[in-house]
Design a protein around this motif. Structure first.
Motif, PDB file in Angstrom:
ATOM      1  N   LEU A 116       0.839  -1.348  -0.234  1.00 13.12           N
ATOM      2  CA  LEU A 116       0.309   0.166   0.002  1.00 13.12           C
ATOM      3  C   LEU A 116       1.002   1.382   0.228  1.00 13.12           C
ATOM      4  CD1 LEU A 116      -2.979  -1.264   2.331  1.00 13.12           C
ATOM      5  CD2 LEU A 116      -3.342  -0.657  -0.008  1.00 13.12           C
ATOM      6  N   LEU A 117       2.341   1.218   0.506  1.00  6.30           N
ATOM      7  CA  LEU A 117       2.724   2.316   0.899  1.00  6.30           C
ATOM      8  C   LEU A 117       4.004   2.706  -0.417  1.00  6.30           C
ATOM      9  CD1 LEU A 117       2.929   2.362   4.825  1.00  6.30           C
ATOM     10  CD2 LEU A 117       1.280   3.827   3.129  1.00  6.30           C
ATOM     11  N   PRO A 118       3.788   3.517  -0.866  1.00  4.06           N
ATOM     12  CA  PRO A 118       5.163   3.449  -1.598  1.00  4.06           C
ATOM     13  C   PRO A 118       6.698   4.012  -1.621  1.00  4.06           C
ATOM     14  CG  PRO A 118       3.844   5.156  -3.109  1.00  4.06           C
ATOM     15  CD  PRO A 118       2.969   4.032  -1.360  1.00  4.06           C
ATOM     16  N   TYR A 119       6.926   4.514  -0.606  1.00  2.00           N
ATOM     17  CA  TYR A 119       7.640   4.833   0.179  1.00  2.00           C
ATOM     18  C   TYR A 119       8.049   3.354   1.407  1.00  2.00           C
ATOM     19  CZ  TYR A 119       8.436   9.726   0.021  1.00  2.00           C
ATOM     20  OH  TYR A 119       8.525  11.088  -0.424  1.00  2.00           O
ATOM     21  N   ALA A 120       7.631   2.352   2.141  1.00  2.00           N
ATOM     22  CA  ALA A 120       7.736   1.240   2.120  1.00  2.00           C
ATOM     23  C   ALA A 120       8.357   0.105   1.814  1.00  2.00           C
ATOM     24  CB  ALA A 120       6.487   0.725   3.291  1.00  2.00           C
ATOM     25  N   ARG A 121       7.470   0.308   0.150  1.00  2.00           N
ATOM     26  CA  ARG A 121       7.669  -0.718  -0.915  1.00  2.00           C
ATOM     27  C   ARG A 121       9.180   0.103  -1.247  1.00  2.00           C
ATOM     28  NH1 ARG A 121       3.239  -0.747  -3.173  1.00  2.00           N
ATOM     29  NH2 ARG A 121       3.617   1.562  -4.309  1.00  2.00           N
ATOM     30  N   SER A 122       9.566   1.047  -1.857  1.00  2.00           N
ATOM     31  CA  SER A 122      10.902   0.927  -1.991  1.00  2.00           C
ATOM     32  C   SER A 122      11.818   1.119  -0.785  1.00  2.00           C
ATOM     33  CB  SER A 122      11.339   2.865  -2.196  1.00  2.00           C
ATOM     34  OG  SER A 122       9.975   3.349  -3.460  1.00  2.00           O
ATOM     35  N   MET A 123      11.173   0.828   0.301  1.00  2.00           N
ATOM     36  CA  MET A 123      12.690   0.469   1.266  1.00  2.00           C
ATOM     37  C   MET A 123      12.690  -0.771   1.630  1.00  2.00           C
ATOM     38  SD  MET A 123      12.718   1.871   4.884  1.00  2.00           S
ATOM     39  CE  MET A 123      11.146   1.719   5.767  1.00  2.00           C
ATOM     40  N   LEU A 124      11.608  -1.399   1.184  1.00  2.00           N
ATOM     41  CA  LEU A 124      11.673  -2.748   2.443  1.00  2.00           C
ATOM     42  C   LEU A 124      11.093  -4.123   1.479  1.00  2.00           C
ATOM     43  CD1 LEU A 124       9.236  -2.572   5.203  1.00  2.00           C
ATOM     44  CD2 LEU A 124      12.005  -3.040   4.828  1.00  2.00           C
ATOM     45  N   SER A 125      10.560  -3.886  -0.347  1.00  2.00           N
ATOM     46  CA  SER A 125      10.807  -4.728  -1.130  1.00  2.00           C
ATOM     47  C   SER A 125      12.029  -5.328  -1.839  1.00  2.00           C
ATOM     48  CB  SER A 125      10.266  -4.497  -2.456  1.00  2.00           C
ATOM     49  OG  SER A 125      10.640  -3.423  -2.830  1.00  2.00           O
ATOM     50  N   GLY A 126      13.237  -4.430  -1.846  1.00  2.00           N
ATOM     51  CA  GLY A 126      14.615  -4.909  -2.239  1.00  2.00           C
ATOM     52  C   GLY A 126      14.945  -6.418  -0.772  1.00  2.00           C
ATOM     53  N   PHE A 127      14.634  -5.782   0.616  1.00  2.00           N
ATOM     54  CA  PHE A 127      15.800  -6.178   1.353  1.00  2.00           C
ATOM     55  C   PHE A 127      14.632  -7.952   1.511  1.00  2.00           C
ATOM     56  CE2 PHE A 127      15.090  -6.441   6.382  1.00  2.00           C
ATOM     57  CZ  PHE A 127      16.740  -6.714   6.045  1.00  2.00           C
ATOM     58  N   VAL A 128      13.360  -7.722   1.595  1.00  2.00           N
ATOM     59  CA  VAL A 128      13.141  -8.787   2.100  1.00  2.00           C
ATOM     60  C   VAL A 128      12.792  -9.871   0.880  1.00  2.00           C
ATOM     61  CG1 VAL A 128      10.700  -9.945   1.710  1.00  2.00           C
ATOM     62  CG2 VAL A 128      10.997  -7.167   3.125  1.00  2.00           C
ATOM     63  N   ALA A 129      12.825  -9.704  -0.708  1.00  2.00           N
ATOM     64  CA  ALA A 129      13.329 -10.261  -1.843  1.00  2.00           C
ATOM     65  C   ALA A 129      14.937 -10.760  -1.612  1.00  2.00           C
ATOM     66  CB  ALA A 129      13.624  -9.903  -2.863  1.00  2.00           C
ATOM     67  N   VAL A 130      15.734  -9.863  -0.600  1.00  2.00           N
ATOM     68  CA  VAL A 130      17.391 -10.438  -0.266  1.00  2.00           C
ATOM     69  C   VAL A 130      16.735 -11.793   0.507  1.00  2.00           C
ATOM     70  CG1 VAL A 130      19.424 -10.253   0.110  1.00  2.00           C
ATOM     71  CG2 VAL A 130      18.465  -8.653  -1.823  1.00  2.00           C
ATOM     72  N   LEU A 131      16.246 -11.823   1.771  1.00  2.00           N
ATOM     73  CA  LEU A 131      16.565 -12.032   2.783  1.00  2.00           C
ATOM     74  C   LEU A 131      15.619 -13.680   2.833  1.00  2.00           C
ATOM     75  CD1 LEU A 131      14.907 -10.114   5.150  1.00  2.00           C
ATOM     76  CD2 LEU A 131      17.212 -10.832   4.998  1.00  2.00           C
ATOM     77  N   SER A 132      14.846 -13.559   1.695  1.00  2.00           N
ATOM     78  CA  SER A 132      13.128 -15.176   1.034  1.00  2.00           C
ATOM     79  C   SER A 132      14.995 -15.774   0.261  1.00  2.00           C
ATOM     80  CB  SER A 132      12.787 -14.486   0.020  1.00  2.00           C
ATOM     81  OG  SER A 132      13.457 -14.097  -1.286  1.00  2.00           O
ATOM     82  N   MET A 133      15.994 -15.281  -0.311  1.00  2.00           N
ATOM     83  CA  MET A 133      17.004 -15.665  -1.276  1.00  2.00           C
ATOM     84  C   MET A 133      17.811 -16.756  -0.025  1.00  2.00           C
ATOM     85  SD  MET A 133      17.684 -14.021  -4.237  1.00  2.00           S
ATOM     86  CE  MET A 133      16.587 -13.149  -5.062  1.00  2.00           C
ATOM     87  N   VAL A 134      17.785 -15.833   0.750  1.00  2.00           N
ATOM     88  CA  VAL A 134      19.119 -16.420   2.278  1.00  2.00           C
ATOM     89  C   VAL A 134      18.373 -18.590   2.200  1.00  2.00           C
ATOM     90  CG1 VAL A 134      20.378 -16.356   4.445  1.00  2.00           C
ATOM     91  CG2 VAL A 134      19.996 -14.385   2.806  1.00  2.00           C
TER      92      VAL A 134
END
Length: 270
Positions: A102-120
């Protein structure tokens, strides 16, 4: 008529559903009989009757030293760790998924971080978790959280992003705030997906739990399996494996029933 258009009736569906299990049990019984006929002392594939006798003993007889039924102690310990980890993961993924979707600022900050965590690989972090959190309950629960939260978060965020923009625009036109949109528009559409994600993540959660208990624990289903493996007690190991499978099936069935009852408009097809 093409085979793709044939749908089995209720009796046929039940027969087809039970057929793979019957064939698997039959194959095991035949293989066990062949090995035991060649070597009556063989422990690799105990006879089905032996497994039944072992299961009855494990479920009913207390340990001579502790005077407690170890299987029930192991079950309660493992379920507490599993349900605690899954519950925390569900709450975190729901909050993060709504924020990212829902929040563009949260998406910009967290989406890449969560994607990287999912690959660990979570199991690769197990030694670190034991060092940081110790060998107690916390490290096992944290492993489950790390293992399944990123996947659930990414899927829920994608579900939020798939919500038609018209719904959000109409809510804003009626004066809804961001919090109201999250609670009244997005949340009802995400909750069925959350239950589906929990069901899909249960297998991974069990895997992480068994691995953690096998490395450092003094009680639990995974601990007991790896404890008796040194004695080649396959009848005990198979009893525990069947019990874990049954527990997982019951939890999955309960979640499916909850989804159908709470969200009857959703097809709980998984």
């Amino acid at each position: 008529m093409r085979l793709i258009n044939h749908t089995p009736g209720r009796p046929g569906a039940i027969v087809l559903a039970t057929l793979p299990f019957v064939l698997m049990l039959l194959a095991y019984a035949i293989a066990s009989d062949i090995r035991l006929e060649a070597n009556p002392q063989d422990k690799l594939l105990p006879a089905p009757a032996t497994i039944i006798e072992t299961a009855q003993r494990l479920f009913t007889e207390a340990d001579r030293r502790s005077k407690e039924i170890l299987l029930w102690n192991d079950t309660f310990a493992s379920l507490a760790r599993l349900l605690g980890g899954v519950a925390i993961s569900a709450a975190l993924s729901l909050v993060l998924g709504l924020a990212i979707g829902l929040l563009p600022y949260a998406r910009s900050m967290l989406s890449g971080f969560v994607a990287v965590l999912s690959m660990v690989p979570p199991l690769a972090l197990l030694p670190i978790l034991f060092i940081v959190f110790g060998l107690g309950e916390l490290s096992k629960v944290v492993l489950i959280i790390i293992g399944i939260t990123p996947f659930m978060t990414r899927d829920l965020a994608q579900r939020v992003l798939e919500i038609p923009k018209e719904q959000i625009v109409k809510a804003q036109t009626l004066g809804a705030s961001s919090a109201v949109i999250a609670l009244r528009v997005a949340l009802p559409q995400v909750l069925p997906r959350l239950i589906g994600n929990i069901r899909l993540s249960l297998g991974s959660a069990w895997l992480f739990l068994i691995a953690a208990e096998a490395v450092a624990s003094n009680v639990g289903l995974g601990y007991r399996i790896f404890l008796v493996r040194r004695y080649l007690a396959m009848d005990v190991i198979l009893t525990y494996v069947i019990w874990i499978t049954l527990l997982a099936f019951v939890i999955d069935w309960l979640l499916k029933a909850l989804s159908r009852r709470a969200f009857p408009w959703m097809e709980a097809g998984l």
